[in-house]
Design an enzyme around this catalytic site. Structure first.
Site: not given
Lengths: 312, 312, 312, 312, 312, 312
Positions: A131, A222-226, A170, A193, A195
């Protein structure tokens, strides 16, 4: 220089271990790994590895805690059986995101993992696309971190990439994406991104993608959200086709649901972790890494330069 | 909890050591540091630090090799004089850019530095704005990495920042710049540098700066090439005022020449390393960090939370 | 037994590294060593040393701090490039005089150096004529300390030594001088230095030198004050010719000025550190040690006894 | 700062342990130390030392192997009973002469001893008059090496020392003897021993002793051969009275026989090791060191400077 | 794979060392081991072991403290002479009963021993029939613990064992005795010892021995109290013949007196420690273990499985 | 002596952590522990523990791998947050049965666990009834192993134990059972299990139980096969009531099914691990250990003897 080559399947990714063994024309070394009813992990080698040059293939993927402990126990087993040299081969290295104290009063788990592997008795490590490259410096033992970027580059080179852009989903991915853009000689765009308040966050596309084919590039899905949010932003920004390229297909829930509805033209990943049949989306391409790893292992075993393999 | 507080000036930044000691209302502990004719460094404490809680103030700045070895020898001195606890305070940590193997067959010198400091006998470290936060994980001893971003933020908050943008001078700085942009609630732009051929490289501004005030943000100003090129690009892109904000004012040659002709409206840095009089440009503002470090040291000494200091 | 032999020039003494490589009929391994503008040292090997048996030639001489840090960084580089074995070859070992706490509240820097070299990753050390043989015990890694006394003996054996005496220039040198006297079968005298008051000190010749040829013997010539004062005392005591023999020609300022006016009949040293042209006094003889070191390195590489080389 | 003071008698020198405890007005901590029939050493503390500041008094004297192992086992006992801090107090440190490889293929046992003590779990060491001060650098833990020279000086100051000389019985003792000569403001002479052939060796007095009182000074009296031969040489050289001053009265056989016939006017030693009644020669003076050690231990316990005790 | 095989006799059991060397057709490596008058142990190798594969044969038997320290000093010697690999061969490992804190405020000396051996520099250990197999886990270095049970089994298989029982002389021996019973396919009985009051303890035979031949089985015969009392109980319980089988014949006083009057039909032990002539009872059989150890050492040296030797 | 007491619930046994905190009148320290979708464990302390005396309560029970990794990550978190002292409190220590190489080519996982906990940064451990007391010696850090036997004794003392026997369910439990028998002044019997052929094994009762109440005693109840078979054998041998007493109620499947049909009069265990509601059999008594652990922790924190608590 070292004893005979031994490849051990740590159990987290049997298909990849077999792929590597086949490429090296070496049968997988016999080992029994099981969990007792009390959940204690049991390991026994079927024959001795005394003085041998042992490579344990174990991405520390799901089930993560079991994969890690099995790797550590295997290293201890092989060490106490007097192996000549032990290399922990982790095509995917878990806890890579816990590489710094982003928040106060948190651990640096990636460093802890490096220390645990060293304590168990590994002499070397071999891993792919950490990573953050700094994680290699968490190890006090020598090792090799290799990148699969060239496998992904070769795949995309077969496409028409005129009028394309590589997109970092990101800021954390920007250095990595830039290197991939350079490999393909493409421009770079970055998604930021931020907030807005406790409940909403806003995405901004820094750079241009209108009318272009976009390749979102990251180290893992990973969860593929981004990446799915990024794909939506790119489409909204006028991008034509949107691809997703990444090394590690973790596909943690609800990744598959998200990816199914995200409308990627193609999702390209490497088989550093297993992709079970139920996650084999129609637009998913999984590139095999076994041959690449086998060549690296062969060179480590023979004491030859690994960098030469990729023309370094 | 620990013995009496002792502050030792390692010699690399006497003014900062004095600043810290003054804030803590503690005289600097007497120590003789000299170089023999054979260039061997000699250290002798003027009085005992037995059982004391010792902080050695030593940014590992120019002359870098001497600063590092003096720090290591001081730690050994203090340890063999039976100090109760030893904290290496390095407001600037050299070799931060050697934190990974960007090129093959190179060292990871930042990890080596962490190991040397530990071997010499430090119990803790304290540092500011590491080049990469992962470097904190190179240390096996506990420590504190703090950021001076809030000092820089407070300085810029006094300006009119309507219609401004924070600019990362390269991709490596993008995460850091984004955090600063968030602190000031400003948008972010990123400059991408790409090698065109062996002799030329091209800069691209990813994002927008036309008609805006731009604050280039980085962790250090070394030879200032990147930030000065960035300023030129920003001006060419229509930026109004261009500021430079960074923590560590290394100002390695030919930084001063470049900065003199770069036309920054203001250059704002922190005195983590000494800025000699001849480098005090008219548009340079050096923010003092002694009081901030003194508060941190006071809390470490008393066993109180350091995070609370910055509302973490 | 080990991988192929590799000799690396650490940069502190290129001529000696070349001398050794020539004797071993091995080209020096390609390595780039440079200092960035921020004084950080950069190292990159031009080709891989994976599994090789690497010897790094680096006397820790002037510039001392740079020589030490370059050595440590080279070791880290070679280790992370997966060398098979790493030997730090330090023909001169700096900080040898900081081998004990002669004064209170001082470091034991020689021990620190040994620990730093070990921490960086050296597997072995090789050094010549340590200031005190106990320093070999500061290393936790195995190694070889060899003496060049036999080279100096061979040189003096060619002279008429009837009616000669070996002189230790101070008490610290008495054991060393005695061994040399034994090698040449000559008597021994010792010069004692004693502080009379804050400003003056008196020298006493313990033993006899009247009408004799005197060979002052020490491990190194640093600022040359002690040996030049010794020469004057010997002349005043009726000595005929006065020679100076020592291993390490540090010649720290103002050594050359002092030696020029001291009237030695001959000064004989070993090229463990470079002697620049401007220090090549007419009465100076520099004996080459490259061949001796090459033979030792060859034996270490082949796993053969080193002691046999000197009939131990 | 640390828990309550605890003094443990390791069994090698009960009288000295009691002397120290008395001076510190602390009863000796209860401990059972015995040897089973199989010669395994058994240790049990009679009450807990949890969190206490423990000092174990154990010169590693005859029976040497038992004294060393008992010390190591005691340290392990105290550590596993969760002591707060453990100091190994070794008024005499065995194996001091094995501090370098004087001969090829020999150990450096003094370094080994330092490592064993550290491995067992000592946090600090305290010792007196090491055979070579460099041995303190063999320890990786901090500690204090103190000298008893001032006790010996005070004893000799009561004598008429006009026309006296301090004599080093061999070259190895010359530095030590010179320091003592300086303390008493006396001249120095040195005895050189040289092997003539396989069976005979010749002594030479370097310096002058005719008509003078001579004080032979050494760190220990082992078999007393060297000092007795030195005394004979001094008498033959015309010395008037001959004294012997040394720290450690080992008196290994046949020391007593030799000393009885050597004709010393007085033999002055320190009780760092026990002197049994049968070795109490009429001309032997044993100076007590318990009070001196007690003061040092008190200062270590309270975290106060030890150097101040001797005006350093 | 490793350098040439070297066998060193540590001095505690010369006959066994010779037995092993003879089986391996390798002469014992020359080494001088002596004790100075001050009881310091001196070691010097007669020729170099550089890069060799060294096995030091040293049961840590009587004189225990000397045997242990000689082993440690030998390891240091061999390590500093640059051996390629060092294996500490301890056919009997002292302090095995100090493997846990049975009583409060006691050491775990067996763990300490393992750490000392590692600190001295051993790379491996080889031992026989540890008092508890867990002790192998006290070592952080790899090694082999082998059992001599099969040698004892082969001896007893030559007897008529119909109607026999294996007896554990106390609960601690029950697991070990059970394994032996299984090897011979015999039933098991256990003797329980319980303290009745401060002065008397009672023995109970759990299981049956009336009319049977009984083989008391234990790991060692120390003072022989337990096994002799056991023999008496067995006779009183109606046992016919009573045998004693054990690995380590420590025979600590008053073992011989007890065994002489205990009436065993045969006492069978292994020569892991020397049995001096005066302890050679008429009913004592000492089985030689040299050939077994030589086979194991040969396999370790060649990098072949040791388990295969005993069909594991 | 140490900073303020802090109790952290590691998540494996919240009820016990709360029990301990309540007894110590200290609120549990706030900590967030969660698993990300990628199964990486995340830890963050809600407030600083700098300089505090931290106890982490974490039996390494089901889910075992997660409990272990959470403990290690918590230790790293607390260490990097600069805790003053860290104690790993493991009322149940997993992998206790992997304490030796019963089979060839297996690990010694219990030693590995001890090393992992040390590497993560624990300063001490605290545990209850290890499977073998030698495991305490696997730790290089100091710690306390305590037994809950006295809690079980107190429970059984309330029953009529005239004509009762304590039964070890296998040879491995015999030492432990004997100690319990002594505490209750009862006789001992032992069940021996022996494999007859590949499919069947036979149980033998060594000792007597006919007409008696039998208490089967072991350290843990895992799958309950051994103890249930033991109960059947005891009943068949004429035992009256049969009790089961053990420390750790692991109750791994199919323990509950077996225990339900085994007909124990009472099953008595300690709550070292959670017993979920569905496993609360009608004849099960769970004795609380929180108060006992709280008293031990209080004494460790205050630096008072722990042995005194149980009159040692």
């Amino acid at each position: 220089m070292y004893g005979e080559l031994v490849i051990i399947n740590g159990g987290a990714h049997p298909a990849l271990a077999q792929e590597i063994a086949d490429c090296l024309q070496t049968p997988l070394h016999g080992v029994e790994i099981k969990k007792f009813a009390n959940e204690n992990i049991y390991v026994q080698l079927r024959s001795s590895v005394r003085s041998r040059d042992v490579f344990i293939i174990q991405p520390t993927c799901v089930p993560v805690s079991d994969s890690i402990l099995t790797l550590l126990i295997l290293i201890d087993t092989v060490r106490r059986d007097s192996a000549g040299r032990i290399t922990a081969v982790m095509p995917y290295f878990a806890y890579g995101r816990s590489d710094k104290k982003d928040q106060p009063r948190t651990p640096i788990t990636a460093r802890l993992m490096a220390d645990l592997i060293t304590t168990a008795g590994a002499d070397r490590f071999l891993t792919l696309d950490l990573h953050a490259s700094q994680i290699a410096g968490f190890f006090s033992i020598p090792g090799d971190e290799m990148t699969t970027r060239i496998l992904l580059r070769d795949h995309f080179r077969n496409k028409d990439l005129s009028n394309s852009v590589v997109v970092a989903p990101d800021e954390g991915a920007s250095k990595r994406a830039r290197k991939f853009a350079e490999l393909l000689d493409l421009p770079l765009a970055i998604i930021e991104k931020r907030r807005r308040d406790a409940h909403t966050e806003a995405l901004t596309l820094i750079g241009d993608a209108a009318g272009m084919d976009a390749i979102i590039f990251d180290d893992e899905v990973d969860t593929a959200g981004t990446v799915c949010n990024g794909a939506a932003l790119l489409k909204a920004s006028g991008a034509r086709r949107v691809f997703l390229a990444a090394t590690h297909p973790l596909f943690s829930p609800p990744a598959i649901e998200r990816l199914q509805s995200a409308g990627f033209d193609e999702i390209v990943v490497i088989n550093t972790v297993p992709v079970p049949a139920e996650k084999m989306l129609p637009n998913l391409t999984v590139l095999p890494v076994g041959s690449f790893l086998a060549k690296i292992i062969g060179r480590i075993h023979e004491g030859r330069s690994v960098g030469e393999l990729i023309n370094e």
